[in-house]
Motif scaffolding. Structure first.
Motif, PDB file in Angstrom:
ATOM      1  N   ALA A   1      43.952  36.041  38.045  1.00 58.28           N
ATOM      2  CA  ALA A   1      43.893  36.924  39.752  1.00 58.28           C
ATOM      3  C   ALA A   1      43.550  37.115  40.748  1.00 58.28           C
ATOM      4  CB  ALA A   1      44.398  38.405  39.145  1.00 58.28           C
ATOM      5  N   ALA A   2      43.237  36.725  41.808  1.00 55.08           N
ATOM      6  CA  ALA A   2      42.079  36.762  43.183  1.00 55.08           C
ATOM      7  C   ALA A   2      42.189  38.447  43.245  1.00 55.08           C
ATOM      8  CB  ALA A   2      42.286  35.615  43.960  1.00 55.08           C
TER       9      ALA A   2
ATOM     10  N   ILE B   1      40.160  36.127  36.289  1.00 52.45           N
ATOM     11  CA  ILE B   1      39.979  37.495  37.486  1.00 52.45           C
ATOM     12  C   ILE B   1      38.765  36.788  38.166  1.00 52.45           C
ATOM     13  CG2 ILE B   1      39.522  39.752  38.397  1.00 52.45           C
ATOM     14  CD1 ILE B   1      41.244  40.206  35.526  1.00 52.45           C
ATOM     15  N   GLY B   2      38.715  37.304  39.570  1.00 54.14           N
ATOM     16  CA  GLY B   2      37.492  36.848  40.616  1.00 54.14           C
ATOM     17  C   GLY B   2      37.977  36.309  41.948  1.00 54.14           C
ATOM     18  N   ILE B   3      37.197  36.649  42.810  1.00 56.89           N
ATOM     19  CA  ILE B   3      37.373  36.393  44.618  1.00 56.89           C
ATOM     20  C   ILE B   3      38.199  34.736  44.748  1.00 56.89           C
ATOM     21  CG2 ILE B   3      35.599  36.425  46.845  1.00 56.89           C
ATOM     22  CD1 ILE B   3      36.371  39.491  45.018  1.00 56.89           C
ATOM     23  N   ALA B   4      39.075  34.921  45.735  1.00 54.96           N
ATOM     24  CA  ALA B   4      39.659  34.079  46.695  1.00 54.96           C
ATOM     25  C   ALA B   4      38.790  33.157  47.636  1.00 54.96           C
ATOM     26  CB  ALA B   4      40.394  34.766  47.553  1.00 54.96           C
TER      27      ALA B   4
ATOM     28  N   SER C   1      50.194  33.305  38.775  1.00 55.31           N
ATOM     29  CA  SER C   1      48.727  34.059  39.878  1.00 55.31           C
ATOM     30  C   SER C   1      48.829  34.864  40.919  1.00 55.31           C
ATOM     31  CB  SER C   1      47.835  32.915  40.120  1.00 55.31           C
ATOM     32  OG  SER C   1      48.625  32.115  40.956  1.00 55.31           O
ATOM     33  N   CYS C   2      48.166  35.523  41.300  1.00 57.48           N
ATOM     34  CA  CYS C   2      48.704  36.727  42.314  1.00 57.48           C
ATOM     35  C   CYS C   2      47.279  37.000  42.830  1.00 57.48           C
ATOM     36  CB  CYS C   2      48.839  37.977  41.608  1.00 57.48           C
ATOM     37  SG  CYS C   2      47.708  38.485  40.430  1.00 57.48           S
ATOM     38  N   SER C   3      47.030  37.231  44.264  1.00 56.75           N
ATOM     39  CA  SER C   3      46.751  37.959  45.082  1.00 56.75           C
ATOM     40  C   SER C   3      46.157  39.699  44.802  1.00 56.75           C
ATOM     41  CB  SER C   3      46.333  37.527  47.091  1.00 56.75           C
ATOM     42  OG  SER C   3      46.080  36.371  46.176  1.00 56.75           O
ATOM     43  N   VAL C   4      45.154  40.633  45.171  1.00 59.24           N
ATOM     44  CA  VAL C   4      45.222  41.705  44.959  1.00 59.24           C
ATOM     45  C   VAL C   4      44.047  41.767  45.521  1.00 59.24           C
ATOM     46  CG1 VAL C   4      44.986  43.271  43.337  1.00 59.24           C
ATOM     47  CG2 VAL C   4      45.580  41.984  42.327  1.00 59.24           C
TER      48      VAL C   4
END
Length: 286
Positions: free
Chosen positions: A41-42, A181-184, A206-209
């Motif tokens: 997860a970004a 989980i981290g930063i894009a 995966s996903c972007s939040v």
């Protein structure tokens, strides 16, 4: 996938400082309801990632032991950060859930599960046999060897390849899960895993939040007269960061940093030619 597609552990009713933990919609969809073994997860800053990881830690901690080849294996959980300081952001709240005060003055919400602990080793053992370790990637070799059933990696974009190479085999025979989980940001293993999650590999999801997935930020925007929380962030906070940093840290967008030094190149090459002033000179390079 909806919030109803996962079983809510009864212990979540005391997870939020003794009161119920109710996942944000994105936490329910992208973390708790996911069946993939590798969840990448970004996330934007302040999106609520820490509570999602805490919820999954508790869920795993009460899972029944598994009998494998005549040996009973209880859950083994790693809480990992790139450094000691960053890992404490996730480890300390987990510690506070399970470990009573040394003088007996405080019993945490899940203290009745606690059996023993070692603060220096960052280790917790529960009565059901579950073991929870706080780990860092300061020494990547410390991530190898154990039969890990759940590895939670915070600030995963900062983890180096050697750390990943030591960690991932520990999930093999346990069919363990990874939640990273981290930063894009960056082009390392975290991004590679995120891109796998966008493809057809069933092992990865995966996903972007964005930060606006946190309902409190939406409310804050509304209180300031903004129907669009992203517009609110742009107009109120964009000047705190560069454009690339804003898109990475608030919008959870993968932004290529190469070639971003020079802007408006078209106007540079089509501008009328002029002579240099005295003590100045014209220069061009590739």
């Amino acid at each position: 996938m909806t919030e109803l597609s996962y079983s809510r552990p009864v212990l979540w009713d005391v997870l939020h400082n003794g009161t119920p933990y109710h996942p944000f919609p994105w936490q329910a969809k992208h973390i708790h309801a996911q069946k993939a073994k590798r969840i990448i997860a970004a996330c934007g800053r302040r999106s609520g990632k820490s509570w999602g990881m805490r919820g999954e830690t508790v869920t795993e901690s009460v899972r029944p032991a598994e009998l494998v080849d005549g040996v009973l294996h209880s859950p083994l959980i790693y809480i990992i950060g790139p450094t000691t300081e960053t890992s404490m952001k996730v480890w300390q709240p987990v510690w506070d859930l399970f470990v009573p005060a040394e003088n007996g003055s405080y019993m945490p919400p899940l203290g009745f599960l606690h059996k023993e602990h070692d603060k220096n080793r960052r280790y917790i053992k529960l009565h059901n046999g579950t073991q929870i370790f706080g780990k860092t990637a300061d020494d990547p070799r410390g991530l190898q060897g154990d039969r890990v059933t759940l590895a939670i990696v915070d600030e995963a974009h900062e983890l180096q390849d050697e750390a990943w190479a030591n960690l991932m085999p520990s999930l093999l025979d346990s069919r363990g899960r990874l939640i990273a989980i981290g930063i894009a940001k960056g082009k390392g293993r975290f991004r590679s895993y995120w891109e796998l999650g966008q493809g057809v590999d069933p092992l990865f999801y995966s996903c972007s939040v964005p930060s606006t997935a946190n309902p409190s930020i939406v409310r804050q925007a509304a209180e300031n007269g903004y129907a669009d929380p992203i517009l609110y962030l742009k107009e109120k906070f964009a000047s705190d960061l560069t454009e690339i940093e804003f898109r990475q840290q608030y919008l959870a967008e993968w932004v290529e940093e190469d070639g971003q030094v020079f802007k408006n190149l078209d106007s540079v090459f089509t501008a009328p030619w002029g002579f240099a002033h005295q003590s100045q000179y014209n220069a061009m390079g590739l």
